[in-house]
Scaffold this active site. Sequence first.
Site, PDB file in Angstrom:
ATOM      1  N   SER A 152       6.686   1.219 -15.235  1.00  0.00           N
ATOM      2  CA  SER A 152       7.318   1.309 -13.912  1.00  0.00           C
ATOM      3  C   SER A 152       8.786   1.606 -14.114  1.00  0.00           C
ATOM      4  O   SER A 152       9.347   1.330 -15.189  1.00  0.00           O
ATOM      5  CB  SER A 152       7.156  -0.047 -13.203  1.00  0.00           C
ATOM      6  N   TYR A 165       8.690  -9.388 -13.279  1.00  0.00           N
ATOM      7  CA  TYR A 165       8.109  -8.033 -13.284  1.00  0.00           C
ATOM      8  C   TYR A 165       8.922  -7.140 -14.225  1.00  0.00           C
ATOM      9  O   TYR A 165       8.372  -6.407 -15.047  1.00  0.00           O
ATOM     10  CB  TYR A 165       8.101  -7.482 -11.856  1.00  0.00           C
TER      11      TYR A 165
HETATM   12  P1  NAD Z   1      -2.634  -2.786  -6.718  1.00  0.00           P
HETATM   13  O1  NAD Z   1      -2.258  -4.211  -6.474  1.00  0.00           O
HETATM   14  O2  NAD Z   1      -2.832  -1.917  -5.554  1.00  0.00           O
HETATM   15  O3  NAD Z   1      -3.931  -2.738  -7.653  1.00  0.00           O
HETATM   16  C1  NAD Z   1      -3.964  -3.481  -8.843  1.00  0.00           C
HETATM   17  C2  NAD Z   1      -5.391  -3.712  -9.291  1.00  0.00           C
HETATM   18  O4  NAD Z   1      -5.333  -4.552 -10.456  1.00  0.00           O
HETATM   19  C3  NAD Z   1      -6.256  -4.442  -8.265  1.00  0.00           C
HETATM   20  O5  NAD Z   1      -7.513  -3.821  -8.160  1.00  0.00           O
HETATM   21  C4  NAD Z   1      -6.385  -5.837  -8.843  1.00  0.00           C
HETATM   22  O6  NAD Z   1      -7.602  -6.495  -8.480  1.00  0.00           O
HETATM   23  C5  NAD Z   1      -6.313  -5.571 -10.338  1.00  0.00           C
HETATM   24  N1  NAD Z   1      -5.920  -6.732 -11.125  1.00  0.00           N
HETATM   25  C6  NAD Z   1      -4.951  -7.648 -10.832  1.00  0.00           C
HETATM   26  N2  NAD Z   1      -4.917  -8.596 -11.765  1.00  0.00           N
HETATM   27  C7  NAD Z   1      -5.876  -8.284 -12.673  1.00  0.00           C
HETATM   28  C8  NAD Z   1      -6.314  -8.894 -13.862  1.00  0.00           C
HETATM   29  N3  NAD Z   1      -5.808 -10.060 -14.282  1.00  0.00           N
HETATM   30  N4  NAD Z   1      -7.307  -8.303 -14.564  1.00  0.00           N
HETATM   31  C9  NAD Z   1      -7.874  -7.158 -14.123  1.00  0.00           C
HETATM   32  N5  NAD Z   1      -7.500  -6.538 -12.979  1.00  0.00           N
HETATM   33  C10 NAD Z   1      -6.510  -7.094 -12.276  1.00  0.00           C
HETATM   34  O7  NAD Z   1      -1.479  -2.199  -7.658  1.00  0.00           O
HETATM   35  P2  NAD Z   1      -1.065  -0.672  -7.989  1.00  0.00           P
HETATM   36  O8  NAD Z   1       0.109  -0.315  -7.183  1.00  0.00           O
HETATM   37  O9  NAD Z   1      -2.242   0.188  -7.964  1.00  0.00           O
HETATM   38  O10 NAD Z   1      -0.532  -0.885  -9.463  1.00  0.00           O
HETATM   39  C11 NAD Z   1      -1.160  -0.357 -10.605  1.00  0.00           C
HETATM   40  C12 NAD Z   1      -0.153  -0.355 -11.725  1.00  0.00           C
HETATM   41  O11 NAD Z   1       0.937   0.489 -11.379  1.00  0.00           O
HETATM   42  C13 NAD Z   1       0.456  -1.737 -12.017  1.00  0.00           C
HETATM   43  O12 NAD Z   1       0.605  -1.902 -13.403  1.00  0.00           O
HETATM   44  C14 NAD Z   1       1.813  -1.668 -11.350  1.00  0.00           C
HETATM   45  O13 NAD Z   1       2.738  -2.531 -11.954  1.00  0.00           O
HETATM   46  C15 NAD Z   1       2.151  -0.203 -11.588  1.00  0.00           C
HETATM   47  N6  NAD Z   1       3.157   0.374 -10.694  1.00  0.00           N
HETATM   48  C16 NAD Z   1       2.969   0.318  -9.351  1.00  0.00           C
HETATM   49  C17 NAD Z   1       3.948   0.913  -8.532  1.00  0.00           C
HETATM   50  C18 NAD Z   1       3.795   0.953  -7.020  1.00  0.00           C
HETATM   51  O14 NAD Z   1       4.740   1.330  -6.349  1.00  0.00           O
HETATM   52  N7  NAD Z   1       2.649   0.593  -6.465  1.00  0.00           N
HETATM   53  C19 NAD Z   1       5.070   1.524  -9.110  1.00  0.00           C
HETATM   54  C20 NAD Z   1       5.210   1.548 -10.475  1.00  0.00           C
HETATM   55  C21 NAD Z   1       4.231   0.973 -11.275  1.00  0.00           C
END
Ligand code: NAD
Length: 251
Positions: A152, A165
Amino acid sequence: MQTLPQKAASDQPLANKVVIVTGGARGLGEATCKCLAEAGLKVVVADVQPTLAEQLVAKIQEQAGDAIALPLDVSDPDQSKKLIDQVLDHYGKIDVLINNAGIDVTLSVEELDVRDWQRVMGVNLNGPFYMSKAVFSHLREQGGGHIINIVSTAAKRAWANASVYHASKWGLLGFSQALHVEGRPHNIKVTSVIAGGMRTPFLLERFPDIDVNTLQDPMNVAETIKYLLMQPKDTVISEIMVLPMKETSWP
Ligand code: NAD
């Protein structure tokens, strides 16, 4: 039931590769599973929310994709190891691991509970270590593979109320670079995907008033992941940053 038209093998250079997507049930994970299934990969949707994962698998199968759902909490090293064994039993091989599962707790350092710190580090940093460790020997013995870590912009600069985070993603970027160095001699590619804000439940559930126009479609990042996997054998993209045009967490 609507099915996709059959594509010639040459149109699908990634066909029959096996990919595990942690946190694959929703958000970026869901977009990645759909995108890669359409490209012909066999997709393992590994998530702590098994019902959601099964619903996604049903959708992928409706589109003639090959996918299975497996329950996984990445913060548990035993579950990570078991998942790798289950996938090897089912598909006989693993080509790609995408360490995507991630969580956040939006509190100041003063407010943040020690257990919250441990929980976020457990999922965002320990999880990718457990999963990569569990799959590494298989990839080495098979002669190569690809591990993609979803980082991220939080690994590049800091904002308030996200200390754990930031620590976890900064740590993940360091781990990913170290893994890249260790993987190269074995033909194991490692890539850090530094994503900017995406329209996923991760942000939308915590910040309902967020301006969605400042965020990107997670499918754009998923398409980047597909691009990473399409590189020639002798090239690895070790780090890539994918930002929305109106990114607020990056200059
Ligand atoms: P989200 O919350 O929409 O989805 C995350 C998924 O991970 C969910 O399906 C959840 O059930 C699963 N999860 C959570 N804990 C878990 C565990 N212990 N074991 C297995 N699965 C688990 O999040 P997202 O936005 O899709 O994020 C995905 C990745 O992208 C993450 O690593 C997040 O840090 C990163 N990210 C997100 C953003 C953003 O703006 N959304 C930006 C940069 C990076």
